[in-house]
Write an enzyme that holds these catalytic residues in place. Structure first.
Site, PDB file in Angstrom:
ATOM      1  N   ALA A 156      -4.373  71.929 -87.172  1.00 44.10           N
ATOM      2  CA  ALA A 156      -5.188  70.836 -86.675  1.00 44.10           C
ATOM      3  C   ALA A 156      -6.577  70.826 -87.307  1.00 44.10           C
ATOM      4  O   ALA A 156      -6.943  71.708 -88.089  1.00 44.10           O
ATOM      5  CB  ALA A 156      -5.294  70.928 -85.153  1.00 44.10           C
ATOM      6  N   HIS A 157      -7.364  69.805 -86.931  1.00 44.67           N
ATOM      7  CA  HIS A 157      -8.678  69.613 -87.553  1.00 44.67           C
ATOM      8  C   HIS A 157      -9.623  70.780 -87.276  1.00 44.67           C
ATOM      9  O   HIS A 157      -9.645  71.364 -86.205  1.00 44.67           O
ATOM     10  CB  HIS A 157      -9.318  68.296 -87.112  1.00 44.67           C
ATOM     11  CG  HIS A 157      -9.429  68.102 -85.628  1.00 44.67           C
ATOM     12  ND1 HIS A 157      -9.577  66.868 -85.063  1.00 44.67           N
ATOM     13  CD2 HIS A 157      -9.403  68.971 -84.595  1.00 44.67           C
ATOM     14  CE1 HIS A 157      -9.663  66.985 -83.750  1.00 44.67           C
ATOM     15  NE2 HIS A 157      -9.552  68.251 -83.453  1.00 44.67           N
ATOM     16  N   ASN A 158     -10.377  71.095 -88.336  1.00 47.88           N
ATOM     17  CA  ASN A 158     -11.438  72.113 -88.297  1.00 47.88           C
ATOM     18  C   ASN A 158     -10.942  73.539 -88.072  1.00 47.88           C
ATOM     19  O   ASN A 158     -11.728  74.431 -87.759  1.00 47.88           O
ATOM     20  CB  ASN A 158     -12.502  71.759 -87.256  1.00 47.88           C
ATOM     21  CG  ASN A 158     -13.193  70.445 -87.585  1.00 47.88           C
ATOM     22  OD1 ASN A 158     -12.960  69.439 -86.936  1.00 47.88           O
ATOM     23  ND2 ASN A 158     -14.019  70.456 -88.617  1.00 47.88           N
TER      24      ASN A 158
ATOM     25  N   GLN B 138     -12.097  60.599 -88.244  1.00 54.22           N
ATOM     26  CA  GLN B 138     -12.116  61.967 -88.770  1.00 54.22           C
ATOM     27  C   GLN B 138     -12.886  61.965 -90.087  1.00 54.22           C
ATOM     28  O   GLN B 138     -12.387  61.523 -91.122  1.00 54.22           O
ATOM     29  CB  GLN B 138     -10.698  62.473 -88.952  1.00 54.22           C
ATOM     30  CG  GLN B 138      -9.859  62.407 -87.673  1.00 54.22           C
ATOM     31  CD  GLN B 138     -10.370  63.347 -86.589  1.00 54.22           C
ATOM     32  OE1 GLN B 138     -10.228  64.560 -86.683  1.00 54.22           O
ATOM     33  NE2 GLN B 138     -10.962  62.790 -85.540  1.00 54.22           N
TER      34      GLN B 138
END
Length: 342
Positions: free
Chosen positions: A244-246, A203
């Protein structure tokens, strides 16, 4: 034991702060806040919900913060303004015990990298770790056991409560509050499958929190896979929330407890997500969307308004009957279509 000494204010002073009107003795002093039922002769209380109007006649408070429509029913002095709940929010910060205990300085047990930069009037608690290249702004408070990762930035006036983890490469805006055990910038849930096992995807992005953000205890905001996860200004995030990511969340939105947002979803400005709401990944919610508690959103929402899914609670016997009918809906729909064609 240290006894916190709360400040004392006259009603005139509080009225000036709120742009409110005093009815009664403006020189009467108050030194705390309490509920209508519990307030004593040196405390201020408030009435913002008509459901509590029945407690007003018996209150023993020094004064009551309320709407002008209820001033005649108040048995004591009062401060009147159109939005008493907003006024209560403003005054609550005057009597915050955390603010009263603010003590600038660096505890001897803190571990601070030589390349880290500390602003003026910071308070660094016991066993805090601040890693290489981190920048801590003026008037920041970092509670016991918290970690600020390498190259992260904490904006002026922010507060990290005990055991907060701000991972590497995270940018935290000004006046941000991070409650205990939240994790900002942990790895997103990224894995590739080769048919038999999972392979971790590094990540490489970060997290950016705007100004005046608050994150509840035990909540997680994951770092981006490539770009950053971005939380806008004045976003309020409750406890045990997973972002969560992004993910991107627009300014002034609010997320209640146990909300889960999957990767790369974009939430607009002034949105409200009730407790337990789930958003699938790669969706877009436009500005002004409200999703009621325990709803699951699997498609993008392009028009503002209130959205719900799922069913409310009912007696189990009735729910079991309805559950059987849920399974029959597709066949019923087909039958209706056939009848319409005839």
């Amino acid at each position: 034991m240290t006894i916190v000494q709360y400040p004392t204010y006259t009603l005139d002073e509080l009225a000036d702060r709120l742009n409110a009107r005093v009815i009664g003795d403006g020189q009467r002093t108050v030194s705390g806040l309490a509920t209508l039922s519990d307030a004593g002769p040196h405390e201020l209380t408030f009435l913002a919900n008509r459901a509590y109007l029945k407690y007003l006649p018996a209150t023993k408070a020094a004064a009551v913060l309320l709407h002008p429509d209820h001033a005649e029913e108040c048995p004591t002095a009062c401060l009147t303004l159109d939005n008493p709940y907003l006024g209560y929010a403003e005054l609550s910060r005057l009597f915050d015990p955390l603010a009263a205990r603010y003590r600038p300085g660096v505890h001897a047990s803190a571990v601070i990298a030589e390349s880290a930069k500390l602003g003026d009037n910071v308070e660094i608690g016991p066993q805090v770790v601040i890693e290489d290249g981190a920048v801590i702004g003026d008037d920041v408070v970092i509670g016991p056991g918290s970690v600020v990762g390498a190259d992260s930035v904490i904006g002026a006036g922010s507060r990290l409560h005990a055991h907060v983890s701000v991972c590497h490469g995270v940018v935290v805006g000004e006046r941000v509050v991070l409650n205990s055990h939240c994790v900002i910038g942990g790895d997103g849930f990224g894995f590739a499958h080769d048919g038999s096992r999972w392979h971790k995807i590094a990540q490489l992005g970060g997290v950016v929190l705007g100004n005046d953000v608050e994150v509840g205890s035990c909540s997680s905001i994951d770092r981006g896979a490539l770009g950053d996860t971005v939380i806008g200004n004045d976003v309020k995030i409750d406890s045990q929330v997973q972002i969560a990511h992004n993910v991107q969340i627009g300014d002034h939105s609010a997320l209640a407890g146990c909300v889960g947002i999957a990767g790369s979803t974009k939430v607009g400005r002034h949105c409200m997500l009730g407790g337990g709401v789930g958003l699938s990944g790669h969706l877009t919610l436009c500005d002004g969307v409200q999703v009621t508690g325990m709803s699951l959103v699997t498609n993008s929402i392009h028009e503002p308004g209130v959205y719900s899914s799922g069913t409310g609670s009912m007696r189990n016997a009735l729910w079991r009957k309805n559950a059987v009918r849920f399974k029959q809906l597709d066949e019923l729909a087909k039958r209706v279509t056939r009848l319409e064609k005839k």
